[in-house]
Design a protein around this motif. Sequence first.
Motif, mmCIF file in Angstrom:
data_model
loop_
_atom_site.group_PDB
_atom_site.id
_atom_site.type_symbol
_atom_site.label_atom_id
_atom_site.label_comp_id
_atom_site.label_asym_id
_atom_site.label_seq_id
_atom_site.Cartn_x
_atom_site.Cartn_y
_atom_site.Cartn_z
ATOM 1 N N GLY A 49 -13.985 32.370 40.990
ATOM 2 C CA GLY A 49 -15.176 31.565 40.750
ATOM 3 C C GLY A 49 -15.939 31.137 41.986
ATOM 4 O O GLY A 49 -16.856 30.319 41.896
ATOM 5 N N TYR A 50 -15.621 31.688 43.142
ATOM 6 C CA TYR A 50 -16.306 31.345 44.390
ATOM 7 C C TYR A 50 -17.317 32.430 44.737
ATOM 8 O O TYR A 50 -17.079 33.609 44.464
ATOM 9 C CB TYR A 50 -15.306 31.163 45.526
ATOM 10 N N PRO A 51 -18.429 32.074 45.370
ATOM 11 C CA PRO A 51 -19.443 33.084 45.706
ATOM 12 C C PRO A 51 -19.059 34.003 46.864
ATOM 13 O O PRO A 51 -19.653 35.062 47.031
ATOM 14 C CB PRO A 51 -20.667 32.247 46.077
ATOM 15 N N ASP A 52 -18.078 33.599 47.657
ATOM 16 C CA ASP A 52 -17.646 34.404 48.806
ATOM 17 C C ASP A 52 -16.232 33.943 49.165
ATOM 18 O O ASP A 52 -15.684 33.052 48.505
ATOM 19 C CB ASP A 52 -18.603 34.210 49.995
ATOM 20 N N VAL A 53 -15.668 34.529 50.228
ATOM 21 C CA VAL A 53 -14.314 34.139 50.621
ATOM 22 C C VAL A 53 -14.296 32.638 50.934
ATOM 23 O O VAL A 53 -15.312 32.053 51.331
ATOM 24 C CB VAL A 53 -13.790 34.954 51.818
ATOM 25 N N ILE A 54 -13.148 32.036 50.729
ATOM 26 C CA ILE A 54 -12.956 30.619 51.028
ATOM 27 C C ILE A 54 -11.983 30.495 52.189
ATOM 28 O O ILE A 54 -11.247 31.432 52.496
ATOM 29 C CB ILE A 54 -12.454 29.825 49.805
ATOM 30 N N ALA A 55 -11.991 29.331 52.818
ATOM 31 C CA ALA A 55 -11.141 29.102 53.987
ATOM 32 C C ALA A 55 -9.863 28.372 53.578
ATOM 33 O O ALA A 55 -9.876 27.564 52.644
ATOM 34 C CB ALA A 55 -11.902 28.270 55.017
ATOM 35 N N PRO A 56 -8.760 28.632 54.296
ATOM 36 C CA PRO A 56 -7.547 27.848 54.069
ATOM 37 C C PRO A 56 -7.851 26.353 54.288
ATOM 38 O O PRO A 56 -8.767 26.004 55.043
ATOM 39 C CB PRO A 56 -6.578 28.371 55.138
ATOM 40 N N PRO A 57 -7.092 25.486 53.643
ATOM 41 C CA PRO A 57 -7.383 24.051 53.709
ATOM 42 C C PRO A 57 -7.454 23.453 55.114
ATOM 43 O O PRO A 57 -8.235 22.537 55.346
ATOM 44 C CB PRO A 57 -6.245 23.423 52.907
ATOM 45 N N THR A 58 -6.676 23.968 56.045
ATOM 46 C CA THR A 58 -6.674 23.374 57.390
ATOM 47 C C THR A 58 -7.740 23.967 58.308
ATOM 48 O O THR A 58 -7.863 23.534 59.450
ATOM 49 C CB THR A 58 -5.285 23.514 58.047
ATOM 50 N N PHE A 59 -8.524 24.914 57.821
ATOM 51 C CA PHE A 59 -9.576 25.550 58.624
ATOM 52 C C PHE A 59 -10.524 24.520 59.231
ATOM 53 O O PHE A 59 -10.948 24.632 60.377
ATOM 54 C CB PHE A 59 -10.363 26.529 57.747
ATOM 55 N N VAL A 60 -10.860 23.501 58.479
ATOM 56 C CA VAL A 60 -11.852 22.520 58.909
ATOM 57 C C VAL A 60 -11.345 21.630 60.055
ATOM 58 O O VAL A 60 -12.140 20.945 60.693
ATOM 59 C CB VAL A 60 -12.326 21.684 57.690
ATOM 60 N N PHE A 61 -10.053 21.689 60.351
ATOM 61 C CA PHE A 61 -9.516 20.843 61.428
ATOM 62 C C PHE A 61 -10.264 21.058 62.736
ATOM 63 O O PHE A 61 -10.658 20.100 63.402
ATOM 64 C CB PHE A 61 -8.021 21.090 61.657
ATOM 65 N N SER A 62 -10.457 22.310 63.118
ATOM 66 C CA SER A 62 -11.083 22.567 64.424
ATOM 67 C C SER A 62 -12.506 22.027 64.486
ATOM 68 O O SER A 62 -12.941 21.521 65.521
ATOM 69 C CB SER A 62 -11.051 24.054 64.759
ATOM 70 N N ILE A 63 -13.229 22.086 63.379
ATOM 71 C CA ILE A 63 -14.589 21.564 63.339
ATOM 72 C C ILE A 63 -14.565 20.037 63.436
ATOM 73 O O ILE A 63 -15.331 19.433 64.192
ATOM 74 C CB ILE A 63 -15.299 22.016 62.044
ATOM 75 N N ALA A 64 -13.676 19.420 62.665
ATOM 76 C CA ALA A 64 -13.588 17.949 62.658
ATOM 77 C C ALA A 64 -13.060 17.415 63.989
ATOM 78 O O ALA A 64 -13.526 16.381 64.477
ATOM 79 C CB ALA A 64 -12.702 17.483 61.506
ATOM 80 N N PHE A 65 -12.097 18.117 64.583
ATOM 81 C CA PHE A 65 -11.537 17.667 65.855
ATOM 82 C C PHE A 65 -12.590 17.732 66.958
ATOM 83 O O PHE A 65 -12.730 16.806 67.761
ATOM 84 C CB PHE A 65 -10.310 18.502 66.229
ATOM 85 N N LYS A 66 -13.355 18.813 66.959
ATOM 86 C CA LYS A 66 -14.422 18.930 67.952
ATOM 87 C C LYS A 66 -15.451 17.820 67.756
ATOM 88 O O LYS A 66 -15.934 17.222 68.719
ATOM 89 C CB LYS A 66 -15.084 20.302 67.863
ATOM 90 N N ALA A 67 -15.781 17.521 66.516
ATOM 91 C CA ALA A 67 -16.741 16.457 66.219
ATOM 92 C C ALA A 67 -16.229 15.099 66.683
ATOM 93 O O ALA A 67 -17.010 14.256 67.139
ATOM 94 C CB ALA A 67 -17.038 16.416 64.725
ATOM 95 N N ALA A 68 -14.927 14.876 66.595
ATOM 96 C CA ALA A 68 -14.343 13.604 67.029
ATOM 97 C C ALA A 68 -14.463 13.423 68.538
ATOM 98 O O ALA A 68 -14.267 12.321 69.055
ATOM 99 C CB ALA A 68 -12.887 13.501 66.601
#
Length: 151
Positions: A49-68
């Motif tokens: 039901g997704y329009p494209d591939v999805i990321a593993p749950p921890t993928f966003v860590f690097s984005i959030a850590f950089k933002a912090a």
Amino acid sequence: MALDQSFVGRTYPPTPAYEVGREKIREFAEAVGDTHPAYVDPEAARALGYPDVIAPPTFVFSIAFKAAGVVVQDPQLGLDYSRVVHGDQKFSYVRPVRAGDRLTVTSTIETVRSMAGNDILDVRGDVHDETGELVVTALMKLVARAAEGAS
């Protein structure tokens, strides 16, 4: 020296958009050893039901850590980053991160406290897509260890 409690609730401006690519998702899934087909095969993702591939749950860590980084580098906060260790990480998803998402992160200091001479900082990263919809909230605990001999 303990961090200033008045920083609790301080919110920093959103980051520039990070465009999530299929290849980055594939590389991340491979690096963490997660072989779920929806991370690498668009057809498998569409079947779920997704329009494209999805990321593993921890993928966003690097984005959030950089933002912090804007938090830990805030000179007014006075955090000694050379003494910081990552204490904990939690994610609360509204929906999975998908290839093609353009994500921004807004960081907010949730708590500031001292324990046994250590400064403990909880930072919330609200991750939004290009439409402004919340995708995931990342909660990060940073611990600035006490200097040797400090108590």
